[in-house]
Design an enzyme around this catalytic site. Structure first.
Site, PDB file in Angstrom:
ATOM      1  N   LYS A  75       0.868  -1.182   0.000  1.00 10.09           N
ATOM      2  CA  LYS A  75       0.000   0.000   0.000  1.00 10.09           C
ATOM      3  C   LYS A  75       0.903   1.229   0.000  1.00 10.09           C
ATOM      4  O   LYS A  75       1.947   1.236   0.683  1.00 10.09           O
ATOM      5  CB  LYS A  75      -0.875  -0.046   1.262  1.00 10.09           C
ATOM      6  CG  LYS A  75      -1.888   1.073   1.376  1.00 10.09           C
ATOM      7  CD  LYS A  75      -2.775   0.899   2.625  1.00 10.09           C
ATOM      8  CE  LYS A  75      -3.849   1.973   2.726  1.00 10.09           C
ATOM      9  NZ  LYS A  75      -4.733   1.783   3.901  1.00 10.09           N
ATOM     10  N   SER A 150      -9.789   1.976   2.944  1.00 11.54           N
ATOM     11  CA  SER A 150      -8.858   2.709   2.126  1.00 11.54           C
ATOM     12  C   SER A 150      -7.871   1.830   1.354  1.00 11.54           C
ATOM     13  O   SER A 150      -7.299   2.285   0.371  1.00 11.54           O
ATOM     14  CB  SER A 150      -8.090   3.705   2.992  1.00 11.54           C
ATOM     15  OG  SER A 150      -7.289   3.016   3.939  1.00 11.54           O
ATOM     16  N   SER A 174     -10.118  -0.533   7.066  1.00 12.23           N
ATOM     17  CA  SER A 174      -9.512  -0.435   5.727  1.00 12.23           C
ATOM     18  C   SER A 174      -8.800  -1.664   5.190  1.00 12.23           C
ATOM     19  O   SER A 174      -8.438  -1.680   4.017  1.00 12.23           O
ATOM     20  CB  SER A 174      -8.547   0.741   5.683  1.00 12.23           C
ATOM     21  OG  SER A 174      -9.280   1.918   5.542  1.00 12.23           O
TER      22      SER A 174
HETATM   23  N1  GLN Z   1     -13.312   4.479   6.340  1.00 11.08           N
HETATM   24  C1  GLN Z   1     -12.692   4.813   7.581  1.00 11.08           C
HETATM   25  C2  GLN Z   1     -12.180   6.234   7.511  1.00 11.08           C
HETATM   26  O1  GLN Z   1     -12.345   6.836   6.513  1.00 11.08           O
HETATM   27  C3  GLN Z   1     -11.579   3.864   7.896  1.00 11.08           C
HETATM   28  C4  GLN Z   1     -10.387   4.090   7.071  1.00 11.08           C
HETATM   29  C5  GLN Z   1      -9.220   3.249   7.493  1.00 11.08           C
HETATM   30  O2  GLN Z   1      -9.375   2.226   8.134  1.00 11.08           O
HETATM   31  N2  GLN Z   1      -8.039   3.729   7.151  1.00 11.08           N
HETATM   32  O3  GLN Z   1     -11.615   6.747   8.409  1.00 11.08           O
END
Ligand code: GLN
Length: 483
Positions: A75, A150, A174
Site C-alpha cells: 500500500k 482505504s 480499511s
Molecule cells: N473508512 C474509515 C475512515 O475513513 C476507515 C479508514 C481506514 O481504516 N483507514 O476513516
C-alpha cells in the site's frame, strides 16, 4: 501461475517449475494488461526483476524462505526507500521516501519481490478508494463498483491477481472492508502487533498494518514475517510472536461463537443476513456452538471514531506544511501564506473535512464535550468486547452492510460513506484483532464474514478462518474477466 497461493508458489520455485524472474515477469505483464483497474500508483519493474534474480540465487543455494521470490506490492502508505511514497495525495506526489518502513524491511529480509505501490484513499481516509489523488481503483468483480477502502488498490491487486499478496492498513476497517468487497482474506492484527514505523500516520492510536491475501494460510505466513516488537515504534507491543501455522489446522470442536445481537438487528440487509446464516451453519457442522451476546455500546462506535480519528489526523497531518517535504506552493508571500496555500492546494476535500472536524473537536472550548467524551465511549466499547470475549472464543459479524456499491454513489453523502464501516470500526476502538474471509456472493458481488478475537489471539482467528476455508471454496472464486 497467478492464481496459486504462497505455499504452492514456494513449492513451484523450489522444484524448478518456474523461476522467480519468470514469475515476476508474469505478474508485471498482468499489471500492464489491466491498467483500467488502477490498482497501482507506481510499478517498480526493474528493481523487482533484480530482486527476483537474487531470490533465484537463494533458492538455488537452498537458503530461501517461504516468501523468497514471491511477487507482492505495498500500500502506498508505507515508506519505501528510493521509491515514491505518495499516500495517494497530491501533497506527497513528489515524495521519495529516504528510508524503509519496518514492515517493508521485514518483508525484504524474507525475500519479497516488490512489484510496486498500491492505490488507496488519500491518507487512508475513505471507504471506497475514491478520495485518491490518482482516481479510484476499480472492483474487478464489476468495474463500475468501488473496491472499498482505504486499502482498495491492495484488495484489487490480490483479487485480480496482479500480486500474490499485498500489505494494507486498517484504522477503522480499511483492510477488512476492501477484502470483503473484493472477495479476499484480510487480517487486522491486534493494535501494536506490527510496527507502525515508516507507515504514514492517520490516527496513531487506531492505525494497524496487516496482510491481504488469497487465504487464511497465506495470511498466517505473512503475519509471521510482519509481526514483532520494534524499538523504533513506542506503541509496538513487546509480546512474543506466536507460531501462526502451528495450530492452523486444529479442529473447531467446542469453539463458542458469539453473535452480537446489535449487529444482527432488523436493519441488517436480508441478503447479507443470509450469507452470514450459511457461514454460521458451516461452523456448526465443524463443531462450534453459537451464543448470543449483547454489546450495548456498539451503536456509539461511528460517532466516537470520527471524533477520535479526526482529532488525531489533524495533529498528524500538521507536519505537511510545505516546508520540509511534500507539495510547496509557488511564490509564497510570507510563512502563513506558504502554509495556507501549500496545504490548501495539496489536500483533497475529505482530508480537509477531517482536519477541520479534528481541529474543532480539540479546540479549547470543545475538548471535553467531544474528544474526552469520545475517549470515554471508546472505553465502554472495549469493555463490551472484553465482557463478550469472556463468554465466547470469537465473535462473528458481517464485514460490511452491503456488497460493493457504485462508483460515485456515496460521494455526495459523507455520513452514508462513514456507515460503510459500521461493523469494523468498533474493533479498532478496542484494539482487537479481526479478519475478513470471503463467505458468499450477493448479485455476483463478494460478501465477507468478520471474525473477531481477543488480544494477540491472531493464531486462533487464523485457525478459525482456515478450517472454514477447508470446507468452503468462496476464497477460490476469481473474477472471470481477470482470471
Ligand atoms: N473508512 C474509515 C475512515 O475513513 C476507515 C479508514 C481506514 O481504516 N483507514 O476513516
Amino acid at each position: 501461475m497467478h492464481s496459486q497461493t504462497i505455499s504452492q508458489l514456494a513449492h513451484g520455485l523450489r522444484s524448478g517449475q518456474f523461476s522467480s524472474v519468470e514469475l515476476t515477469q508474469h505478474f508485471l505483464e498482468r499489471i500492464k494488461r489491466y491498467p483500467e483497474l488502477n490498482a497501482y500508483i507506481t510499478v517498480t519493474d526493474q528493481p523487482a526483476l533484480q530482486t527476483a534474480q537474487l531470490a533465484d540465487a537463494k533458492i538455488a543455494a537452498g537458503t530461501a524462505g517461504l516468501l523468497t521470490g514471491i511477487p507482492m506490492a505495498h500500500k502506498d502508505i508505507f515508506c519505501t526507500q528510493g521509491v515514491k511514497t505518495s499516500c495517494a495525495s497530491k501533497m506527497l506526489d513528489n515524495f521519495i521516501a529516504p528510508y524503509n518502513a519496518t514492515l517493508v524491511d521485514k518483508l525484504d529480509q524474507a525475500g519479497a519481490v516488490m512489484l510496486g505501490k498500491l492505490n488507496m484513499d488519500e491518507f487512508a481516509m475513505g471507504s471506497s478508494n475514491e478520495t485518491s489523488f490518482y482516481g479510484a481503483a476499480k472492483n474487478p468483480w464489476d468495474t463500475n463498483k468501488v473496491p472499498g477502502g482505504s486499502s482498495g488498490g491492495s484488495a484489487v491487486a490480490v483479487a485480480a491477481q496482479l500480486a500474490v499478496y499485498a500489505t494494507g492498513t486498517d484504522t477503522g476497517g480499511s483492510i477488512r472492508q476492501p477484502a470483503a468487497l473484493c472477495g479476499i482474506t484480510g487480517l487486522k492484527p491486534t493494535y501494536g502487533r506490527i510496527s507502525r514505523y515508516g507507515m504514514i500516520a492517520y490516527a496513531s492510536s487506531l492505525d494497524q498494518a496487516g496482510p491481504m491475501a488469497r487465504s487464511a494460510e497465506d495470511a498466517a505466513i505473512l503475519l509471521q514475517a510482519m509481526a514483532g516488537f520494534d524499538p523504533k515504534d513506542s506503541t509496538s507491543a513487546d509480546v512474543p510472536v506466536a507460531d501462526y501455522l502451528a495450530d492452523i489446522n486444529q479442529p473447531l470442536q467446542g469453539l463458542t461463537i458469539g453473535l452480537p445481537k446489535e449487529f444482527f438487528a432488523e436493519s441488517l440487509n436480508a441478503e447479507m443476513a443470509g450469507v452470514l446464516a450459511t457461514a454460521i451453519a458451516e461452523y456448526q457442522k465443524l463443531g462450534a456452538t453459537i451464543k448470543d451476546v449483547s454489546m450495548p455500546n456498539l451503536k456509539l462506535a461511528i460517532p466516537a471514531y470520527y471524533v477520535i480519528a479526526s482529532a488525531e489526523c489533524s495533529a498528524n497531518l500538521s507536519r505537511f506544511d510545505g516546508v520540509r517535504f511534500g507539495h510547496r506552493c509557488q511564490n509564497a508571500q510570507d510563512l502563513t501564506d506558504l502554509y495556507v496555500r501549500s496545504r490548501g492546494e495539496a489536500f483533497g476535500k475529505e482530508v480537509k473535512r477531517r482536519i477541520l472536524m479534528g481541529t474543532y473537536a480539540l479546540s479549547a472550548g470543545y475538548y471535553d464535550a467531544y474528544y474526552l467524551k469520545a475517549q470515554k465511549v471508546r472505553r465502554l466499547i472495549s469493555e463490551d468486547f472484553s465482557k463478550a470475549l469472556t463468554e465466547v472464543d470469537v465473535i462473528m459479524s458481517p464485514v460490511t452492510p452491503s456488497p460493493a456499491f457504485g462508483i460515485g454513489e456515496k460521494l455526495a453523502d459523507p455520513i452514508e460513506m462513514y456507515l460503510a464501516d459500521i461493523y469494523t470500526i468498533a474493533v479498532n476502538l478496542a484494539g482487537l484483532p479481526a479478519l475478513s474471509v470471503p463467505a458468499g456472493f450477493i448479485n455476483g458481488l463478494p460478501a465477507g464474514l468478520q471474525i473477531i478475537g481477543n488480544y494477540f489471539q491472531e493464531a486462533k482467528l487464523l485457525n478459525v478462518a482456515h478450517r472454514y476455508q477447508q470446507v468452503t471454496d468462496w476464497h477460490h472464486q476469481q473474477p472471470q474477466k481477470f482470471s
